[in-house]
Design a protein around this motif. Structure first.
Motif, short mmCIF file in Angstrom:
data_model
loop_
_atom_site.label_atom_id
_atom_site.label_comp_id
_atom_site.label_asym_id
_atom_site.label_seq_id
_atom_site.Cartn_x
_atom_site.Cartn_y
_atom_site.Cartn_z
N VAL A 26 0.85 -1.19 0.00
CA VAL A 26 0.00 0.00 0.00
C VAL A 26 0.89 1.24 0.00
O VAL A 26 1.76 1.38 0.86
CB VAL A 26 -0.91 0.02 1.24
CG1 VAL A 26 -1.76 1.29 1.26
CG2 VAL A 26 -1.81 -1.22 1.25
N PRO A 27 0.70 2.15 -0.96
CA PRO A 27 1.53 3.36 -1.03
C PRO A 27 1.31 4.26 0.19
O PRO A 27 0.22 4.28 0.77
CB PRO A 27 1.04 4.06 -2.31
CG PRO A 27 0.34 3.00 -3.08
CD PRO A 27 -0.25 2.07 -2.08
N PRO A 28 2.33 5.02 0.59
CA PRO A 28 2.19 5.93 1.74
C PRO A 28 1.04 6.92 1.57
O PRO A 28 0.45 7.35 2.56
CB PRO A 28 3.54 6.65 1.78
CG PRO A 28 4.49 5.70 1.12
CD PRO A 28 3.70 5.02 0.06
N ALA A 29 0.73 7.28 0.32
CA ALA A 29 -0.33 8.27 0.08
C ALA A 29 -1.66 7.81 0.66
O ALA A 29 -2.48 8.64 1.07
CB ALA A 29 -0.48 8.53 -1.42
N TYR A 30 -1.90 6.49 0.70
CA TYR A 30 -3.16 6.00 1.25
C TYR A 30 -3.29 6.37 2.72
O TYR A 30 -4.40 6.63 3.21
CB TYR A 30 -3.27 4.49 1.07
CG TYR A 30 -4.56 3.91 1.59
CD1 TYR A 30 -5.75 4.06 0.88
CD2 TYR A 30 -4.61 3.22 2.80
CE1 TYR A 30 -6.95 3.55 1.35
CE2 TYR A 30 -5.79 2.70 3.29
CZ TYR A 30 -6.97 2.87 2.56
OH TYR A 30 -8.15 2.37 3.04
N GLY A 31 -2.17 6.42 3.43
CA GLY A 31 -2.18 6.78 4.84
C GLY A 31 -2.57 8.23 5.08
O GLY A 31 -2.89 8.61 6.21
N GLU A 32 -2.54 9.04 4.03
CA GLU A 32 -2.91 10.45 4.16
C GLU A 32 -4.42 10.66 4.11
O GLU A 32 -4.91 11.76 4.38
CB GLU A 32 -2.24 11.27 3.06
CG GLU A 32 -0.70 11.25 3.12
CD GLU A 32 -0.07 12.00 1.96
OE1 GLU A 32 -0.82 12.66 1.22
OE2 GLU A 32 1.16 11.91 1.82
N LEU A 33 -5.17 9.62 3.76
CA LEU A 33 -6.63 9.74 3.73
C LEU A 33 -7.18 9.80 5.15
O LEU A 33 -6.71 9.10 6.04
CB LEU A 33 -7.25 8.56 2.99
CG LEU A 33 -6.87 8.33 1.53
CD1 LEU A 33 -7.68 7.18 0.95
CD2 LEU A 33 -7.06 9.58 0.69
N THR A 34 -8.19 10.62 5.34
CA THR A 34 -8.87 10.67 6.63
C THR A 34 -9.73 9.43 6.80
O THR A 34 -9.95 8.67 5.84
CB THR A 34 -9.76 11.92 6.73
OG1 THR A 34 -10.82 11.79 5.77
CG2 THR A 34 -8.97 13.19 6.45
N ASP A 35 -10.21 9.19 8.02
CA ASP A 35 -11.07 8.03 8.26
C ASP A 35 -12.30 8.08 7.36
O ASP A 35 -12.72 7.06 6.80
CB ASP A 35 -11.49 7.98 9.73
CG ASP A 35 -10.33 7.61 10.65
OD1 ASP A 35 -9.33 7.08 10.15
OD2 ASP A 35 -10.45 7.87 11.87
N ARG A 36 -12.90 9.28 7.24
CA ARG A 36 -14.09 9.43 6.40
C ARG A 36 -13.75 9.13 4.94
O ARG A 36 -14.50 8.47 4.23
CB ARG A 36 -14.65 10.84 6.54
CG ARG A 36 -15.77 11.17 5.56
CD ARG A 36 -16.99 10.28 5.79
NE ARG A 36 -17.89 10.87 6.78
CZ ARG A 36 -19.02 10.30 7.18
NH1 ARG A 36 -19.38 9.13 6.67
NH2 ARG A 36 -19.78 10.88 8.08
#
Length: 216
Positions: free
Chosen positions: A149-159
Motif C-alpha cells: 500500500v503506497p504511503p499516500a493511502y495513509g494520508e486519507l482521513t477516516d471518512r
C-alpha cells in the motif's frame, strides 16, 4: 457538446456508431480512424473529449495507441477519456488498458442507450463504467499477490477511507450519500480529494488501485 472520436478497423461498425452518436444533440463525431497509428494522429489533430478505441486492430493495436495518447497527457497535453471496445467479456487486454489509464471498456454488442450513457458518464469523470465487470477483470487477470500500500493511502482521513471503500465497490455518489448520510455534493468533494491524494485520474483507476493493493 461532447466531441467523440472512433478508432476501429471495421468500417460498418464505425458507420453505425457515427449515426448513433450524431443523432444526439449533445454529441458529435469529430474523427474516425481504421487502425491505432492513424487513430493516434487523428486524436492529436482533432482533440476529442472521448475516444472509443477498439483493442484489436492492424498496424497498431488499441493498447499501444492508448499508451501513446496517455503518454502525451503526461507531457502536459490534455488527454481524452478513452473507452476500450472489445468483443470479449472478461478480456485480459481490456484489463491491461484500464491499468494503463483507459477510463473503462464496453462490449461491442452493448445496447445503444448504454453506449451513449457511457460516453456521457466517462466525459463527466464522475462514475465508473461497469465497475463490477472491471473488478471481475482484475480478479481474473491481475497478479495474485497484492502490491504494498503506497504511503499516500495513509494520508486519507477516516471518512475518506470509508468513502474510498464504497467507491471501490462500484457504488455511485448517490448510493454512497445514502449509506453515509451525506449530500451527493459532499461525496463528490470527498471523491475528488481522494483521487488527488492518491494521484488517480478517475473512479476506474480507484477501483484498480483498491484491488491491486487489497483495499476493497
Amino acid at each position: 457538446m461532447i466531441r467523440v472520436a472512433l478508432v476501429d478497423d471495421q468500417a460498418l461498425f464505425r458507420a453505425g456508431i457515427r449515426m448513433l452518436v450524431d443523432s444526439q444533440p449533445d454529441l458529435e463525431v469529430v474523427g474516425e480512424a481504421s487502425d491505432g497509428r492513424e487513430g493516434v494522429e487523428m486524436v492529436r489533430a482533432s482533440a476529442p473529449d472521448v475516444v472509443l478505441m477498439d483493442i484489436r486492430m492492424p498496424v497498431m493495436d488499441g493498447l499501444a495507441a492508448t499508451a501513446e495518447l496517455l503518454a502525451d497527457a503526461r507531457e502536459g497535453v490534455p488527454a481524452p477519456r478513452i473507452v476500450m471496445l472489445t468483443t470479449f467479456d472478461l478480456d485480459e487486454a481490456a484489463a491491461r488498458a484500464i491499468r494503463q489509464g483507459a477510463s473503462g471498456f464496453l462490449l461491442k454488442d452493448a445496447d445503444p442507450e448504454f453506449l451513449l450513457a457511457a460516453i456521457r458518464t466517462v466525459h463527466s469523470g464522475s462514475a465508473v463504467i461497469a465497475a463490477s465487470a472491471t473488478r471481475e477483470l482484475f480478479e481474473r487477470f491481475a497478479d495474485a499477490a497484492p502490491r504494498p500500500v503506497p504511503p499516500a493511502y495513509g494520508e486519507l482521513t477516516d471518512r475518506e477511507r470509508e468513502i474510498f471503500a464504497l467507491a471501490a465497490r462500484g457504488l455511485s455518489n448517490a448510493e454512497i450519500a445514502g449509506r453515509e448520510f451525506l449530500s451527493e455534493a459532499t461525496v463528490k468533494t470527498h471523491i475528488s480529494r481522494i483521487l488527488t491524494k492518491l494521484g488517480l485520474r478517475d473512479r476506474v483507476q480507484l477501483v484498480v488501485f483498491a484491488f491491486e493493493h487489497d483495499l476493497a
